[in-house]
Design a protein around this motif. Structure first.
Motif, PDB file in Angstrom:
ATOM      1  N   ILE A  54       0.467  -0.771   0.201  1.00  0.00           N
ATOM      2  CA  ILE A  54       0.272   0.205  -0.169  1.00  0.00           C
ATOM      3  C   ILE A  54       1.003   1.299   0.416  1.00  0.00           C
ATOM      4  O   ILE A  54       1.015   2.462  -0.786  1.00  0.00           O
ATOM      5  N   ARG A  55       2.010   1.587   1.299  1.00  0.00           N
ATOM      6  CA  ARG A  55       3.053   2.754   0.935  1.00  0.00           C
ATOM      7  C   ARG A  55       3.735   2.351  -0.654  1.00  0.00           C
ATOM      8  O   ARG A  55       3.586   3.613  -1.054  1.00  0.00           O
ATOM      9  N   SER A  56       4.453   1.305  -1.130  1.00  0.00           N
ATOM     10  CA  SER A  56       4.479   2.087  -2.558  1.00  0.00           C
ATOM     11  C   SER A  56       3.960   2.146  -2.959  1.00  0.00           C
ATOM     12  O   SER A  56       4.211   2.974  -4.714  1.00  0.00           O
ATOM     13  N   SER A 111     -12.278  -0.409  -0.786  1.00  0.00           N
ATOM     14  CA  SER A 111     -11.255  -1.006  -2.227  1.00  0.00           C
ATOM     15  C   SER A 111     -10.860  -0.289  -3.645  1.00  0.00           C
ATOM     16  O   SER A 111     -11.009  -0.643  -4.369  1.00  0.00           O
ATOM     17  N   LEU A 112     -11.968   0.907  -3.844  1.00  0.00           N
ATOM     18  CA  LEU A 112     -11.977   1.508  -4.954  1.00  0.00           C
ATOM     19  C   LEU A 112     -10.311   2.261  -5.471  1.00  0.00           C
ATOM     20  O   LEU A 112      -9.688   2.665  -4.019  1.00  0.00           O
ATOM     21  N   VAL A 173      -2.970 -14.057  -1.824  1.00  0.00           N
ATOM     22  CA  VAL A 173      -4.647 -12.857  -2.827  1.00  0.00           C
ATOM     23  C   VAL A 173      -3.825 -11.530  -3.501  1.00  0.00           C
ATOM     24  O   VAL A 173      -4.220 -11.606  -4.816  1.00  0.00           O
ATOM     25  N   ALA A 174      -2.959 -10.475  -2.932  1.00  0.00           N
ATOM     26  CA  ALA A 174      -2.510  -9.907  -3.646  1.00  0.00           C
ATOM     27  C   ALA A 174      -1.808  -9.944  -4.790  1.00  0.00           C
ATOM     28  O   ALA A 174      -1.421  -9.275  -5.865  1.00  0.00           O
ATOM     29  N   THR A 175      -0.836 -10.980  -4.269  1.00  0.00           N
ATOM     30  CA  THR A 175       0.171 -11.873  -5.586  1.00  0.00           C
ATOM     31  C   THR A 175      -0.181 -12.529  -6.802  1.00  0.00           C
ATOM     32  O   THR A 175      -0.435 -11.989  -8.095  1.00  0.00           O
ATOM     33  N   ALA A 176      -1.499 -12.613  -6.335  1.00  0.00           N
ATOM     34  CA  ALA A 176      -2.676 -13.661  -7.459  1.00  0.00           C
ATOM     35  C   ALA A 176      -2.943 -13.114  -8.733  1.00  0.00           C
ATOM     36  O   ALA A 176      -3.504 -13.036  -9.340  1.00  0.00           O
ATOM     37  N   ARG A 182      -5.768  -4.289  -3.432  1.00  0.00           N
ATOM     38  CA  ARG A 182      -7.342  -4.420  -3.145  1.00  0.00           C
ATOM     39  C   ARG A 182      -8.121  -5.003  -3.235  1.00  0.00           C
ATOM     40  O   ARG A 182      -9.006  -5.478  -2.538  1.00  0.00           O
ATOM     41  N   ALA A 183      -8.049  -6.554  -4.081  1.00  0.00           N
ATOM     42  CA  ALA A 183      -8.244  -7.275  -4.002  1.00  0.00           C
ATOM     43  C   ALA A 183      -8.315  -8.362  -2.172  1.00  0.00           C
ATOM     44  O   ALA A 183      -9.628  -9.008  -1.772  1.00  0.00           O
ATOM     45  N   SER A 184      -6.654  -7.996  -1.861  1.00  0.00           N
ATOM     46  CA  SER A 184      -6.701  -8.504   0.145  1.00  0.00           C
ATOM     47  C   SER A 184      -7.369  -7.832   0.211  1.00  0.00           C
ATOM     48  O   SER A 184      -7.868  -8.355   1.268  1.00  0.00           O
ATOM     49  N   LEU A 185      -8.244  -7.315   0.404  1.00  0.00           N
ATOM     50  CA  LEU A 185      -8.715  -5.266   0.896  1.00  0.00           C
ATOM     51  C   LEU A 185     -10.314  -6.295   1.002  1.00  0.00           C
ATOM     52  O   LEU A 185     -11.026  -6.333   2.428  1.00  0.00           O
ATOM     53  N   GLY A 186     -10.376  -6.472  -0.171  1.00  0.00           N
ATOM     54  CA  GLY A 186     -11.912  -5.984  -0.095  1.00  0.00           C
ATOM     55  C   GLY A 186     -12.900  -7.527  -0.410  1.00  0.00           C
ATOM     56  O   GLY A 186     -14.037  -7.797  -0.606  1.00  0.00           O
ATOM     57  N   MET A 187     -11.541  -8.875  -0.109  1.00  0.00           N
ATOM     58  CA  MET A 187     -12.420  -9.890  -0.428  1.00  0.00           C
ATOM     59  C   MET A 187     -13.214 -10.248   0.779  1.00  0.00           C
ATOM     60  O   MET A 187     -14.532 -10.677   0.506  1.00  0.00           O
TER      61      MET A 187
END
Length: 411
Positions: A54-56, A111-112, A173-176, A182-187
């Motif tokens: 997220i920081r990056s 996640s937006l 999940v973020a890698t895949a 955003r997918a890691s947080l939104g799932m």
């Protein structure tokens, strides 16, 4: 018959006028409690393992990254005092339905593809979790008066299992996913939507019941502010929350500086929460069967103290043991404070008021933790000072816990 058992039976008899629920309905209610508990930490613990991503991606610093964990705690502190009033107006079940709807909105918003939405959604989901934090112990005390320890244990186990899963799968999940972090947080919106569906029926049933049992001995919320016991419970709540939320935010960073990969650090955070599961189930049962919880408190705080001390070592095996001990202590301390809301009060409404007070002031204390640790890391370029603070807080938790664990009530 013990005084605790007499109190439980007295409370049960006072609720004789409430409509009886069938075993099937009670089963659905228990499932609803478990699924709400699953939404109460997983959206927050999903953040720590991907916080460097997220920081990056967003360009924020460590202090602002820490705010992503602090914001829900600030929301907890702001919303908690109003939860009992909302429940009194709408009913416990309807208020809990509203809580999971708010959580769903917050998870979706953060996640937006917007930094502003990331922070706004985080604050919103914190408001929803705050309502659940305060009201679930009161619901358990009202509907499961003779099984408070077991049901509290199940709810704590659900919370910690899903928090552990959330930490462990965030990086994979973020890698895949093409959406990355955003997918890691939104799932986790999937879980909160399921909670909404389960609580739609409960909200309808809840309108037919009284919210609280009225008692001449009921303690007014303002009287809690003058109760030393209420303040010890509040401090215990705040200190254990400070320790837990700073750890889930920065443990991956601490381990990364010791040579762990991002995925390994995420799974270590998952390990910390997974080993807490037995404690979160067993401790409420033990606490409910004893009139005095000071021994349980001492064991819990020693586990935290030794666990954080071992994080200073460079040996991976000792670090792993330290993470496990910290996890056991974190799970046990949360289970204890949840039981204090029930055991240190006489009625459901009193439990909600104590819960609201403890979580409001307690989370306000804890809210500065993740940002403070991020600031200290930027200042010192290391984790020695933050870890020393954690050890000192484990000692403070022991002192307040011994007072909160004595056999007495706030009335």
């Amino acid at each position: 018959m013990s005084s605790r058992t007499q109190q439980q039976h007295s409370m049960y008899s006072e609720e004789e006028h409430l409509p009886r629920q069938t075993s099937k309905n009670m089963g659905i209610l228990l499932a609803g409690i478990i699924i709400i508990a699953a939404t109460m930490r997983s959206p927050i613990t999903a953040t720590g393992p991907v916080i460097e991503w997220i920081r990056s991606d967003t360009g924020i610093g460590h202090t602002m990254a820490g705010l992503l964990t602090s914001l829900p705690l600030i929301a907890f502190a702001a919303v908690s005092p109003f939860a009992p009033r909302l429940a009194k107006r709408l009913g416990l079940e309807t208020s809990l339905l509203l809580a999971v709807i708010i959580v769903t909105v917050g998870i979706t918003m953060r996640s937006l593809p917007s930094v502003a939405a990331l922070y706004a959604g985080t604050a919103i989901l914190g408001c929803g979790i705050a309502l659940s934090n305060v009201l679930l112990p009161s619901l358990i005390k009202r509907d499961f008066p003779l099984r408070v320890g077991i049901v509290t244990g199940l709810y704590s186990v659900s919370m910690n299992i899903f928090a552990s899963i959330s930490s462990g799968i965030s990086v994979p999940v973020a890698t895949a996913s093409s959406l990355g972090w955003r997918a890691s947080l939104g799932m986790w919106a999937i879980l909160s939507i399921l909670a909404v569906l389960l609580w739609l029926k409960q909200a309808g049933e809840g309108r037919k019941q009284m919210l609280y049992v009225t008692s001449q001995n009921e303690t007014a919320p303002t009287r809690l502010l003058t109760s030393s016991l209420a303040w010890f419970v509040t401090l215990f709540m705040g200190i254990q929350s400070f320790i837990f939320y700073t750890t889930i935010t920065w443990l991956p960073g601490i381990l990364a500086d010791q040579g762990f990969s991002s995925a390994s650090a995420g799974w270590m955070l998952s390990l910390m929460q997974m080993v807490s599961v037995p404690a979160t189930f067993i401790v409420p049962i033990l606490a409910g069967r004893t009139r005095d919880q000071r021994l349980l408190t001492t064991i819990t705080c020693l586990s935290l103290l030794v666990g954080y001390a071992l994080l200073f070592t460079a040996a991976p095996a000792l670090v792993t043991i330290g993470v496990a001990l910290a996890g056991i202590g974190a799970g046990a301390s949360f289970a204890l404070v949840t039981m204090f809301f029930v055991l240190r009060t006489n009625h459901a409404r009193e439990a909600a008021n104590l819960s609201g007070m403890a979580q409001s002031f307690g989370y306000l204390l804890a809210a500065g933790g993740p940002m403070l640790f991020g600031l200290l890391h930027d200042w010192t370029q290391g984790w020695t000072l933050p870890l020393l603070i954690q050890i000192s807080l484990a000692v403070a938790l022991l002192i307040t816990g011994i007072q909160a664990g004595k056999d007495r009530t706030v009335s």
